[in-house]
Motif scaffolding. Structure first.
Motif, PDB file in Angstrom:
ATOM      1  N   ARG A   1      -5.296   3.932 -12.576  1.00 45.18           N
ATOM      2  CA  ARG A   1      -4.443   4.423 -11.498  1.00 45.18           C
ATOM      3  C   ARG A   1      -4.179   3.297 -10.512  1.00 45.18           C
ATOM      4  NH1 ARG A   1      -8.194   8.830  -8.414  1.00 45.18           N
ATOM      5  NH2 ARG A   1      -9.042   7.403  -6.895  1.00 45.18           N
ATOM      6  N   ALA A   2      -3.621   2.238 -11.071  1.00 42.39           N
ATOM      7  CA  ALA A   2      -3.293   1.088 -10.236  1.00 42.39           C
ATOM      8  C   ALA A   2      -2.062   1.401  -9.394  1.00 42.39           C
ATOM      9  CB  ALA A   2      -3.040  -0.112 -11.104  1.00 42.39           C
ATOM     10  N   ASN A   3      -2.024   0.876  -8.206  1.00 45.29           N
ATOM     11  CA  ASN A   3      -0.825   0.978  -7.375  1.00 45.29           C
ATOM     12  C   ASN A   3       0.047  -0.235  -7.634  1.00 45.29           C
ATOM     13  OD1 ASN A   3      -1.784   3.309  -6.207  1.00 45.29           O
ATOM     14  ND2 ASN A   3      -2.841   2.203  -4.593  1.00 45.29           N
TER      15      ASN A   3
ATOM     16  N   HIS B   1       0.453   9.028  -6.540  1.00 47.96           N
ATOM     17  CA  HIS B   1       0.777   9.206  -5.115  1.00 47.96           C
ATOM     18  C   HIS B   1      -0.464   9.316  -4.256  1.00 47.96           C
ATOM     19  CE1 HIS B   1       4.893   9.865  -6.163  1.00 47.96           C
ATOM     20  NE2 HIS B   1       4.511  10.703  -7.098  1.00 47.96           N
ATOM     21  N   ASP B   2      -1.575   9.363  -4.946  1.00 45.47           N
ATOM     22  CA  ASP B   2      -2.751   9.859  -4.266  1.00 45.47           C
ATOM     23  C   ASP B   2      -3.533   8.820  -3.489  1.00 45.47           C
ATOM     24  OD1 ASP B   2      -3.985  12.772  -5.588  1.00 45.47           O
ATOM     25  OD2 ASP B   2      -4.657  11.909  -3.713  1.00 45.47           O
ATOM     26  N   HIS B   3      -3.156   7.585  -3.660  1.00 48.83           N
ATOM     27  CA  HIS B   3      -4.090   6.603  -3.146  1.00 48.83           C
ATOM     28  C   HIS B   3      -3.488   5.593  -2.184  1.00 48.83           C
ATOM     29  CE1 HIS B   3      -8.232   5.724  -3.583  1.00 48.83           C
ATOM     30  NE2 HIS B   3      -8.263   6.743  -4.401  1.00 48.83           N
ATOM     31  N   HIS B   4      -2.779   6.110  -1.231  1.00 47.49           N
ATOM     32  CA  HIS B   4      -2.137   5.187  -0.300  1.00 47.49           C
ATOM     33  C   HIS B   4      -2.987   4.866   0.912  1.00 47.49           C
ATOM     34  CE1 HIS B   4       1.914   6.523  -2.118  1.00 47.49           C
ATOM     35  NE2 HIS B   4       1.310   5.592  -2.818  1.00 47.49           N
ATOM     36  N   ALA B   5      -3.866   5.761   1.263  1.00 42.63           N
ATOM     37  CA  ALA B   5      -4.513   5.577   2.569  1.00 42.63           C
ATOM     38  C   ALA B   5      -5.528   4.455   2.597  1.00 42.63           C
ATOM     39  CB  ALA B   5      -5.205   6.851   2.958  1.00 42.63           C
TER      40      ALA B   5
ATOM     41  N   ARG C   1       1.004  13.979   2.768  1.00 44.76           N
ATOM     42  CA  ARG C   1       0.914  13.053   3.872  1.00 44.76           C
ATOM     43  C   ARG C   1       2.266  12.782   4.531  1.00 44.76           C
ATOM     44  NH1 ARG C   1      -2.010   8.289   1.691  1.00 44.76           N
ATOM     45  NH2 ARG C   1      -2.392   9.963   0.242  1.00 44.76           N
TER      46      ARG C   1
ATOM     47  N   GLN D   1       2.689   2.400   2.419  1.00 43.64           N
ATOM     48  CA  GLN D   1       2.485   3.084   3.702  1.00 43.64           C
ATOM     49  C   GLN D   1       3.597   2.779   4.705  1.00 43.64           C
ATOM     50  OE1 GLN D   1      -1.558   1.734   4.637  1.00 43.64           O
ATOM     51  NE2 GLN D   1      -2.156   3.871   4.735  1.00 43.64           N
TER      52      GLN D   1
ATOM     53  N   ARG E   1       0.807  -1.214   0.000  1.00 49.03           N
ATOM     54  CA  ARG E   1       0.000   0.000   0.000  1.00 49.03           C
ATOM     55  C   ARG E   1       0.846   1.274   0.000  1.00 49.03           C
ATOM     56  NH1 ARG E   1      -5.027  -0.532   1.540  1.00 49.03           N
ATOM     57  NH2 ARG E   1      -5.184   1.278   2.879  1.00 49.03           N
TER      58      ARG E   1
ATOM     59  N   PRO F   1       3.571  -1.528  -6.504  1.00 43.15           N
ATOM     60  CA  PRO F   1       4.880  -1.493  -5.860  1.00 43.15           C
ATOM     61  C   PRO F   1       5.778  -2.523  -6.539  1.00 43.15           C
ATOM     62  CG  PRO F   1       3.362  -2.750  -4.542  1.00 43.15           C
ATOM     63  CD  PRO F   1       2.602  -2.294  -5.749  1.00 43.15           C
ATOM     64  N   GLU F   2       7.045  -2.533  -6.167  1.00 49.69           N
ATOM     65  CA  GLU F   2       7.946  -3.525  -6.748  1.00 49.69           C
ATOM     66  C   GLU F   2       7.527  -4.898  -6.280  1.00 49.69           C
ATOM     67  OE1 GLU F   2      12.121  -3.556  -7.278  1.00 49.69           O
ATOM     68  OE2 GLU F   2      12.197  -1.401  -6.884  1.00 49.69           O
TER      69      GLU F   2
ATOM     70  N   ARG G   1     -19.224   6.988 -12.455  1.00 47.95           N
ATOM     71  CA  ARG G   1     -19.316   6.676 -11.022  1.00 47.95           C
ATOM     72  C   ARG G   1     -20.737   6.830 -10.503  1.00 47.95           C
ATOM     73  NH1 ARG G   1     -14.328   6.920  -7.920  1.00 47.95           N
ATOM     74  NH2 ARG G   1     -15.377   8.088  -6.289  1.00 47.95           N
TER      75      ARG G   1
ATOM     76  N   LEU H   1      -4.620  -2.618  -4.426  1.00 46.80           N
ATOM     77  CA  LEU H   1      -4.252  -2.696  -5.835  1.00 46.80           C
ATOM     78  C   LEU H   1      -5.105  -1.766  -6.691  1.00 46.80           C
ATOM     79  CD1 LEU H   1      -3.822  -6.556  -6.291  1.00 46.80           C
ATOM     80  CD2 LEU H   1      -2.011  -4.845  -6.181  1.00 46.80           C
ATOM     81  N   GLN H   2      -6.402  -1.700  -6.412  1.00 43.67           N
ATOM     82  CA  GLN H   2      -7.344  -0.954  -7.252  1.00 43.67           C
ATOM     83  C   GLN H   2      -8.392  -0.260  -6.384  1.00 43.67           C
ATOM     84  OE1 GLN H   2      -8.090  -0.009 -10.211  1.00 43.67           O
ATOM     85  NE2 GLN H   2      -6.357  -0.870 -11.300  1.00 43.67           N
TER      86      GLN H   2
ATOM     87  N   SER I   1      -9.194   1.218   5.624  1.00 45.44           N
ATOM     88  CA  SER I   1      -7.896   1.812   5.888  1.00 45.44           C
ATOM     89  C   SER I   1      -7.708   2.042   7.391  1.00 45.44           C
ATOM     90  CB  SER I   1      -7.788   3.117   5.101  1.00 45.44           C
ATOM     91  OG  SER I   1      -6.892   3.991   5.703  1.00 45.44           O
TER      92      SER I   1
ATOM     93  N   PRO J   1     -11.777   1.006 -14.069  1.00 43.06           N
ATOM     94  CA  PRO J   1     -11.528   2.378 -13.638  1.00 43.06           C
ATOM     95  C   PRO J   1     -10.430   3.042 -14.471  1.00 43.06           C
ATOM     96  CG  PRO J   1     -10.783   0.812 -11.968  1.00 43.06           C
ATOM     97  CD  PRO J   1     -11.338   0.019 -13.096  1.00 43.06           C
ATOM     98  N   GLN J   2     -10.442   4.360 -14.458  1.00 43.03           N
ATOM     99  CA  GLN J   2      -9.375   5.107 -15.118  1.00 43.03           C
ATOM    100  C   GLN J   2      -8.044   4.687 -14.496  1.00 43.03           C
ATOM    101  OE1 GLN J   2     -10.416   9.188 -15.492  1.00 43.03           O
ATOM    102  NE2 GLN J   2      -8.375   9.853 -16.021  1.00 43.03           N
TER     103      GLN J   2
END
Ligand SMILES: Nc1ncnc2c1ncn2[C@@H]1O[C@H](COP(=O)(O)OP(=O)(O)O)[C@@H](O)[C@H]1O
Ligand SMILES: [Mg+2]
Lengths: 282, 276
Positions: free
Chosen positions: B81-83, B272-276, A100, A50, A48, B85-86, B47, A171-172, A187, B78-79
Motif C-alpha cells: 500500500r505504497a503512496n 486513500h487511507d494513509h495520508h495523515a 477526511r 495532503q 503525502r 503521487p505523480e 506485525r 512513501l511507506q 504527522s 509490508p502488504q
C-alpha cells in the motif's frame, strides 16, 4: 539595434529604481523568506496527498486574523495561532477521520463563515479584508518582515530535521512504523510546520492564494526531479522565482502581485505536466 | 536455532481477539507459507513479530528477546500500500528512502549506504529497474524494489506480507522463485504470507494456516486436509488435488478465490487511507 538597446537600458534602469524603493526591497526580502519554506513544505504536502489540508489551513487563518482584529490584536498573531491549533488538530485526528476531505472542507467553510461574521462586527474596511484574502506584500512592515524571517527559518530547520523520517512515512507508512517511527507524532509535527508556513505564505499572497505559492512549486518539483533532495531544492527555487518575478512584473505592469505569482505558479505547473507526459523524458 | 518462538500467544486489535493461543517455532532453515483467508490475521501476526501489535497472552520471542520495533535483523515487506503521487522519483531513491529512514535529518545517502542499496538491488536483479521512475513501473517490478528494500540490512529474518497480491500468475511464479533463491543463497528464514497456496507449493518448507482465531502449522500434507481446514474455516471443507495443484473447496466455492476478490476491494481503501 538602437531601440533594443534603449529598451534594455530602460529595463535595467527600471530595475535599479525598483530596488531603491524601501517597500520593494522589503517585499523582495519577505518573498524570499517565505518562498524558501513554502516550496519544500508544498513538496511534502503533494507527496503525502495532503494539499487540501494545506489549503484549508490558510482559510482557517482568515478567521484567526479577523478574530484578532476584532479583539484589538495583530492579525498575524491571530492567524498563526489559529492555523497552528487547526494544524495540531489535523495531525492528531487526521488518521482517524474516515471522510477526511469532507471534515476538512466543513471546517474550512465554517472558518470562512466566522471570518465573515467577525468582519461584519468590526465593520472593517474592504481594503483590509482584501489584503487578508489576496495579500498585500507591498505594504509589509519592517516588524512583519522580521517575524516572517524568524518563522521561515524555524519552519525550515524543523522540516529539514524531520525530512528523512517524513519521507519514509509518506512513501511507506507501514515500514516507517515497523522501524519505530511514530506516525501520529511525525504527522502532527509536520502539520505544525505546514500551519506556520501557511501563515507566513498568506502574508505574501493572501489566504485564498496560498495554494498557488505552496502547492504549485511543490507539485512542479515532484514532476521534474528524480531525487528527493533535488526536488526540495527545485521546489524552493521555483517558489523564489515565482515570488520575485511576480513582484517585478507587478511593479512594471501595475497589476496585483498575487495575480502574477498565481499565474506564474500555474504556468510552471502546466509546463511541467506537459514535459512529464513526453515519452522518454527523464 | 529458533528465530521466532510463540507459546500460546494471543493477539487482539481494538479489544477484539484476532488470534488465540498460537504456539509455533520458526527456525533458521524455515520457509513458512503463512496462509489464511482475508482477515484471518496474517498481517497482524507479522506485525506482532515486528513489535507493532502487543501480545495480550502467552509469550512471543524474536531472536530470544521480546519483539521490538526497529529491529535491524528483520527485513519487512509490508502488504502493498505504497503512496505514489505523480512523481519522477526513481526506484533507487525509493529503496534508499527506506534504509535507516527512521533517522532524524536529511534524506542524504553516503557512500556506504549507496553500496548497500546497490547490493540489495543486485540481489533481486533490479539495478535497471531502479534507474526508472517509480510511477512507470508495473506492480511486479515495484514488488521487487520492495523486496530489495527488505534485504538492505542483511536481515536474519524476512517477513513478506502478501508479495503476490495483484500479480499475474507468471509474475507470481517469478517472485516465489526469487524468494526461494534468496532463502537458499542468503540462508535467511522467510515467512511469506499469501491467501493462495498453489503458487507457494514447492518453495515452502512448512505452512502456517490461520482461521477463526486458530492456527495450524506443519507440512503441507498435514495441514492442508479436510479436517484441519474445516476447523480453521469453521465450515465443511474438502481438499482436492489435481496434479500438483491443491484446491480448497467449501461446497462449490473455492475459498482462496473468494478471498482474493475481497482483497481487491480492500486494496482500494488502502490507497486513500494513509495520508495523515
Ligand atoms: N487497526 C485495526 N483495529 C481493529 N481491527 C483490525 C485492525 N486492523 C485489522 N483488523 C481486523 O483484524 C483482523 C485480521 O486482520 P489482518 O491481520 O489484516 O488479516 P489478513 O492479513 O490475514 O488479511 C481482521 O478481521 C481485521 O478486520
Ligand atoms: Mg494482510
Amino acid at each position: 539595434m538602437p531601440t533594443a538597446m534603449n529598451t534594455k537600458m530602460a529595463t535595467i534602469m527600471g530595475m535599479t529604481i525598483m530596488l531603491e524603493l524601501d517597500f520593494m526591497r522589503s517585499a523582495f526580502m519577505a518573498a524570499a523568506a517565505v518562498a524558501l519554506i513554502a516550496g519544500p513544505v508544498g513538496y511534502f504536502l503533494v507527496l503525502r496527498g495532503q494539499t487540501f489540508a494545506g489549503h484549508a489551513l490558510a482559510h482557517v487563518g482568515f478567521t484567526g486574523a479577523t478574530g484578532a482584529v476584532l479583539l484589538g490584536l495583530p492579525p498575524l498573531a491571530g492567524l498563526m495561532a489559529l492555523t497552528v491549533v487547526a494544524g495540531l488538530g489535523m495531525g492528531l485526528f487526521g488518521a482517524r477521520l474516515a471522510n477526511r476531505d469532507i471534515a476538512i472542507g466543513m471546517v474550512l467553510a465554517l472558518s470562512l463563515g466566522f471570518g465573515l461574521l467577525f468582519l461584519h462586527y468590526f465593520k472593517s474596511s474592504a481594503t483590509q479584508a482584501s489584503a487578508l484574502l489576496f495579500g498585500n506584500i507591498l505594504a509589509i512592515t519592517a516588524q512583519t518582515l522580521s517575524v516572517l524571517v524568524v518563522i521561515s527559518a524555524l519552519c525550515l530547520a524543523l522540516l529539514l530535521a524531520i525530512s528523512r523520517p517524513l519521507l519514509l512515512a509518506s512513501l511507506q507508512p507501514d515500514l516507517a512504523e515497523a522501524k519505530g517511527v511514530s506516525l501520529a507524532g511525525l504527522s502532527t509535527l509536520f502539520m505544525v510546520v505546514v500551519a506556520l508556513a501557511t501563515a507566513a505564505t498568506s502574508q505574501i499572497v493572501g489566504v485564498l492564494l496560498v495554494f498557488a505559492l505552496m502547492v504549485g512549486p511543490g507539485a512542479t518539483a515532484l514532476r521534474l526531479s528524480t531525487s528527493v533532495m533535488a526536488g526540495l531544492f527545485v521546489a524552493a527555487g521555483l517558489a523564489l522565482v515565482e515570488a520575485w518575478a511576480g513582484l517585478a512584473l507587478a511593479y512594471f505592469t501595475d497589476w496585483p502581485v498575487s495575480f502574477w505569482i498565481t499565474a506564474l505558479a500555474v504556468a510552471f505547473y502546466a509546463t511541467s505536466a506537459v514535459l512529464a507526459r513526453r515519452p522518454g523524458h527523464g | 536455532m529458533t528465530v521466532v518462538a510463540m507459546d500460546r500467544v494471543s493477539l487482539a486489535l481494538a479489544g477484539r481477539t484476532i488470534l488465540a493461543s498460537v504456539s509455533l517455532s520458526i527456525g533458521t532453515g524455515d520457509f513458512i507459507g503463512l496462509l489464511g483467508a482475508n482477515g484471518a490475521g496474517k498481517t497482524t501476526l507479522l506485525r506482532a513479530i515486528l513489535g507493532m501489535v502487543p501480545v495480550t497472552g502467552g509469550s512471543l520471542t524474536v531472536f530470544g528477546q521480546p519483539p521490538r520495533r526497529g529491529h535491524a535483523a528483520i527485513g519487512y515487506m509490508p502488504q502493498g500500500r505504497a503512496n505514489l503521487p505523480e512523481t519522477r522519483l526513481k526506484g533507487w531513491d525509493y529503496v534508499a528512502a527506506t534504509v535507516q529512514g527512521q533517522r532524524i535529518g536529511l534524506p542524504l545517502y553516503g557512500a556506504a549506504l549507496r553500496k548497500k542499496v546497490d547490493a540489495a538491488l543486485g540481489l533481486v536483479e533490479a539495478q535497471a529497474l531502479a534507474r526508472r521512475p517509480l510511477a512507470e513501473l508495473s506492480g511486479g517490478e515495484r514488488q521487487r524494489l520492495l523486496l530489495a528494500q527488505a534485504l538492505v540490512d542483511e536481515p536474519k529474518l524476512l517477513l513478506l506480507d502478501e508479495p503476490l497480491l495483484n500479480l499475474d500468475p507468471g509474475q507470481q511464479r517469478r517472485v516465489v522463485a526469487l524468494v526461494k533463491h534468496l532463502h537458499e543463497e542468503l540462508r535467511v528464514p522467510v515467512v511469506f504470507s499469501s491467501h493462495e497456496l498453489n503458487p507457494l507449493l514447492g518453495a515452502i518448507s512448512r505452512v502456517l494456516y490461520l482461521g477463526h482465531g486458530e492456527a495450524a502449522i506443519g507440512a503441507v500434507d498435514d495441514v492442508i486436509t479436510g479436517p484441519v481446514l474445516s476447523r480453521l474455516y469453521n465450515a465443511p471443507i474438502e481438499v482436492h488435488r489435481v496434479g500438483t495443484r491443491i484446491f480448497v473447496m467449501s461446497g462449490n466455492v473455492e475459498v482462496e478465490r473468494d478471498a482474493h476478490r475481497h482483497e481487491h476491494e480492500d486494496g482500494h481503501h488502502h490507497g486513500h487511507d494513509h495520508h495523515a
